[in-house]
Design an enzyme around this catalytic site. Structure first.
Site, PDB file in Angstrom:
ATOM      1  N   SER A 130       0.824  -1.212   0.000  1.00 32.46           N
ATOM      2  CA  SER A 130       0.000   0.000   0.000  1.00 32.46           C
ATOM      3  C   SER A 130       0.853   1.255   0.000  1.00 32.46           C
ATOM      4  O   SER A 130       1.941   1.292   0.594  1.00 32.46           O
ATOM      5  CB  SER A 130      -0.870  -0.030   1.256  1.00 32.46           C
ATOM      6  OG  SER A 130      -1.372   1.246   1.539  1.00 32.46           O
ATOM      7  N   GLU A 132       0.367   3.558   1.804  1.00 29.64           N
ATOM      8  CA  GLU A 132       0.475   3.979   3.208  1.00 29.64           C
ATOM      9  C   GLU A 132       1.879   3.747   3.765  1.00 29.64           C
ATOM     10  O   GLU A 132       2.240   4.310   4.788  1.00 29.64           O
ATOM     11  CB  GLU A 132      -0.550   3.237   4.071  1.00 29.64           C
ATOM     12  CG  GLU A 132      -1.965   3.729   3.886  1.00 29.64           C
ATOM     13  CD  GLU A 132      -2.234   5.075   4.553  1.00 29.64           C
ATOM     14  OE1 GLU A 132      -1.746   5.296   5.671  1.00 29.64           O
ATOM     15  OE2 GLU A 132      -2.933   5.894   3.943  1.00 29.64           O
ATOM     16  N   TYR A 154      -1.504   0.856  10.178  1.00 31.12           N
ATOM     17  CA  TYR A 154      -1.651   0.079   8.943  1.00 31.12           C
ATOM     18  C   TYR A 154      -0.408   0.243   8.066  1.00 31.12           C
ATOM     19  O   TYR A 154       0.117  -0.742   7.517  1.00 31.12           O
ATOM     20  CB  TYR A 154      -2.899   0.560   8.191  1.00 31.12           C
ATOM     21  CG  TYR A 154      -3.116  -0.121   6.867  1.00 31.12           C
ATOM     22  CD1 TYR A 154      -3.487  -1.464   6.800  1.00 31.12           C
ATOM     23  CD2 TYR A 154      -2.944   0.571   5.672  1.00 31.12           C
ATOM     24  CE1 TYR A 154      -3.675  -2.086   5.572  1.00 31.12           C
ATOM     25  CE2 TYR A 154      -3.141  -0.043   4.451  1.00 31.12           C
ATOM     26  CZ  TYR A 154      -3.505  -1.372   4.402  1.00 31.12           C
ATOM     27  OH  TYR A 154      -3.700  -1.995   3.199  1.00 31.12           O
ATOM     28  N   LYS A 158       2.164  -2.711   6.900  1.00 33.48           N
ATOM     29  CA  LYS A 158       2.378  -2.966   5.471  1.00 33.48           C
ATOM     30  C   LYS A 158       3.853  -2.789   5.099  1.00 33.48           C
ATOM     31  O   LYS A 158       4.368  -3.478   4.224  1.00 33.48           O
ATOM     32  CB  LYS A 158       1.505  -2.027   4.636  1.00 33.48           C
ATOM     33  CG  LYS A 158       0.095  -2.523   4.498  1.00 33.48           C
ATOM     34  CD  LYS A 158       0.099  -3.816   3.681  1.00 33.48           C
ATOM     35  CE  LYS A 158      -1.261  -4.291   3.324  1.00 33.48           C
ATOM     36  NZ  LYS A 158      -1.247  -5.606   2.672  1.00 33.48           N
ATOM     37  N   PHE A 193     -15.271   3.874   3.151  1.00 35.06           N
ATOM     38  CA  PHE A 193     -14.250   4.682   2.474  1.00 35.06           C
ATOM     39  C   PHE A 193     -14.916   5.933   1.905  1.00 35.06           C
ATOM     40  O   PHE A 193     -16.088   5.904   1.510  1.00 35.06           O
ATOM     41  CB  PHE A 193     -13.567   3.867   1.358  1.00 35.06           C
ATOM     42  CG  PHE A 193     -12.647   2.808   1.913  1.00 35.06           C
ATOM     43  CD1 PHE A 193     -11.286   3.059   2.077  1.00 35.06           C
ATOM     44  CD2 PHE A 193     -13.143   1.570   2.310  1.00 35.06           C
ATOM     45  CE1 PHE A 193     -10.444   2.095   2.613  1.00 35.06           C
ATOM     46  CE2 PHE A 193     -12.310   0.599   2.850  1.00 35.06           C
ATOM     47  CZ  PHE A 193     -10.950   0.861   3.005  1.00 35.06           C
ATOM     48  N   VAL A 194     -14.140   7.019   1.863  1.00 37.54           N
ATOM     49  CA  VAL A 194     -14.756   8.308   1.530  1.00 37.54           C
ATOM     50  C   VAL A 194     -15.386   8.297   0.131  1.00 37.54           C
ATOM     51  O   VAL A 194     -16.415   8.938  -0.108  1.00 37.54           O
ATOM     52  CB  VAL A 194     -13.725   9.455   1.695  1.00 37.54           C
ATOM     53  CG1 VAL A 194     -12.728   9.504   0.548  1.00 37.54           C
ATOM     54  CG2 VAL A 194     -14.419  10.785   1.864  1.00 37.54           C
TER      55      VAL A 194
HETATM   56  P1  GDP Z   1      -7.540   5.698   2.865  1.00 40.93           P
HETATM   57  O1  GDP Z   1      -6.661   6.543   1.996  1.00 40.93           O
HETATM   58  O2  GDP Z   1      -7.273   4.244   2.691  1.00 40.93           O
HETATM   59  O3  GDP Z   1      -7.526   6.126   4.291  1.00 40.93           O
HETATM   60  O4  GDP Z   1      -9.035   5.899   2.275  1.00 40.93           O
HETATM   61  P2  GDP Z   1     -10.317   6.661   2.846  1.00 40.93           P
HETATM   62  O5  GDP Z   1     -11.313   6.652   1.735  1.00 40.93           O
HETATM   63  O6  GDP Z   1     -10.752   6.111   4.152  1.00 40.93           O
HETATM   64  O7  GDP Z   1      -9.799   8.151   3.091  1.00 40.93           O
HETATM   65  C1  GDP Z   1      -9.286   8.930   2.053  1.00 40.93           C
HETATM   66  C2  GDP Z   1      -9.123  10.366   2.523  1.00 40.93           C
HETATM   67  O8  GDP Z   1     -10.389  10.952   2.705  1.00 40.93           O
HETATM   68  C3  GDP Z   1      -8.388  10.492   3.855  1.00 40.93           C
HETATM   69  O9  GDP Z   1      -7.444  11.547   3.741  1.00 40.93           O
HETATM   70  C4  GDP Z   1      -9.485  10.878   4.837  1.00 40.93           C
HETATM   71  O10 GDP Z   1      -8.998  11.687   5.901  1.00 40.93           O
HETATM   72  C5  GDP Z   1     -10.398  11.690   3.927  1.00 40.93           C
HETATM   73  N1  GDP Z   1     -11.776  11.786   4.429  1.00 40.93           N
HETATM   74  C6  GDP Z   1     -12.482  12.931   4.576  1.00 40.93           C
HETATM   75  N2  GDP Z   1     -13.697  12.674   5.075  1.00 40.93           N
HETATM   76  C7  GDP Z   1     -13.778  11.329   5.251  1.00 40.93           C
HETATM   77  C8  GDP Z   1     -14.816  10.467   5.740  1.00 40.93           C
HETATM   78  O11 GDP Z   1     -15.901  10.892   6.115  1.00 40.93           O
HETATM   79  N3  GDP Z   1     -14.544   9.135   5.745  1.00 40.93           N
HETATM   80  C9  GDP Z   1     -13.338   8.633   5.306  1.00 40.93           C
HETATM   81  N4  GDP Z   1     -13.142   7.303   5.313  1.00 40.93           N
HETATM   82  N5  GDP Z   1     -12.344   9.440   4.871  1.00 40.93           N
HETATM   83  C10 GDP Z   1     -12.552  10.762   4.845  1.00 40.93           C
END
Ligand code: GDP
Length: 330
Positions: A130, A132, A154, A158, A193-194
């Site tokens: 990842s 990450e 995480y 990884k 996920f966002v």
């Molecule tokens: P990640 O990159 O694997 O952590 O994927 P995510 O989809 O969980 O998050 C992607 C980005 O979106 C990160 O920088 C989060 O801080 C941002 N983010 C903003 N609002 C949200 C939310 O409501 N949920 C999640 N999951 N992420 C958010």
């Protein structure tokens, strides 16, 4: 007929990879956690197909830390290829459950490498790593030689697993590779996920089922690609002449805001009318400058992403609308 074992077959990537390998005439063996038995929706269409399930697709139950059972499965199946996709992949959740995240992502991968070392012949092995691992990188974009500087549990787990794969490749001559994946999305992405949160909310609000979307940082940036493009690269990596670590990314950065713009415009709405900041979704630490350089993947396996960012967002919103419509009809 080639045989492949996939850990994490019920996840987003596992389901797309299964479809790809079945289309290439593989016999596919998925390793499924006991507790996944209720969340197999992503492969339901395959397990319901009597021409496929039990014929060319088989599921085996084992937890990743159950070395005896995994060894037994690998001895029985004698696969030519093992794709290791399993793990708790939600970064925010990794702060809540750091020990189990590391148990699976780090020690689970090491356990698998140990089992593979004893196989005869030893299957080719792909670990899904990842972006990450780069955490807060000093250079941008990141490539295969960018130092690891993880900032989340995480990412640390990884990073350990990625290094261990390289050590086993160099020391025990395993055909073992890391696909260092930047974010990749699809209608099958988990709903927390966002990207799914936004596409799902756009569709629900459009249909009058909701009127609010609560998010964390709208400025957060990622390099977001399309999952079905990525699983093509997974397969290609194990067909290459030599084992390699490759960065898989689009090379483009977008903000959470861009998802909102495209998703809501696609359904004819303005997101400013519906989005609220919710501090619960702000992260303790959040990588800021993640963007991948996948030119080595292009050079070595001829891979590059096919679907554009805006098309992916629109396609995900359309899939949400379809899903909601299907539910309504049931
Ligand atoms: P990640 O990159 O694997 O952590 O994927 P995510 O989809 O969980 O998050 C992607 C980005 O979106 C990160 O920088 C989060 O801080 C941002 N983010 C903003 N609002 C949200 C939310 O409501 N949920 C999640 N999951 N992420 C958010």
């Amino acid at each position: 007929m080639k045989r492949a074992v996939i850990t994490g077959i019920t996840g987003q990537d596992g389901s797309y990879l299964t479809e790809l390998l079945l289309a290439k005439d593989y016999e596919v063996h998925g390793i499924v956690r006991r507790s996944s038995s209720l969340t197999r929706s992503r492969i339901d269409h395959l397990t319901r197909d009597s021409q496929v399930y039990g014929e060319r697709l088989h599921l085996h139950y084992a937890d990743l830390d159950d070395a005896t059972t995994i060894r037994r499965i690998l001895q029985k199946v004698t696969p030519q290829e093992v794709y290791h996709l399993a793990g708790q992949t939600h970064v925010a959740v990794s702060f809540e459950v750091p020990e189990s995240t590391c148990q699976f992502a780090a020690m689970g991968t090491l356990g698998l490498l140990e089992i593979l070392r004893d196989c005869d012949p030893i299957p080719k092995f792909l670990h899904i790593s990842s972006s990450e691992i780069f955490g807060s990188p000093k250079e941008s974009p990141q490539n295969e030689s960018t130092p690891h500087r993880p900032i989340t549990p995480y990412g640390v787990a990884k990073s350990f697993a990625t290094d261990m794969v390289r050590v086993y490749r160099d020391s025990f001559e395993l055909f073992a590779c890391n696909a260092i994946c930047f974010n990749h999305e699809s209608p099958r992405r988990g709903e927390s996920f966002v990207t799914r949160k936004i596409t799902n909310a756009a569709a629900r609000i459009k249909l009058g089922l909701d009127d609010r979307l609560r998010l964390g940082s709208l400025e957060a940036q990622r390099d977001w690609g399309y999952a079905p493009d990525f699983v093509e690269a997974f397969w290609q990596m194990l067909q290459a002449d030599e084992p390699l670590d490759l960065v898989l990314a689009t090379g483009q950065t977008h903000q959470v805001r861009d998802w909102l713009d495209i998703a809501f415009r696609h359904v004819g709405l303005d997101w400013n009318d519906y989005v609220e900041l919710d501090e619960r979704y702000l992260r303790k630490a959040d990588p800021q400058r993640l963007v991948g350089d996948s030119s080595l993947a292009h050079e070595r396996i001829g891979w590059k992403p096919r679907i554009s960012f805006s098309l992916m967002v629109q396609l995900m919103v359309d899939a949400e609308l379809q899903l909601l419509d299907d539910h309504r009809r049931q």
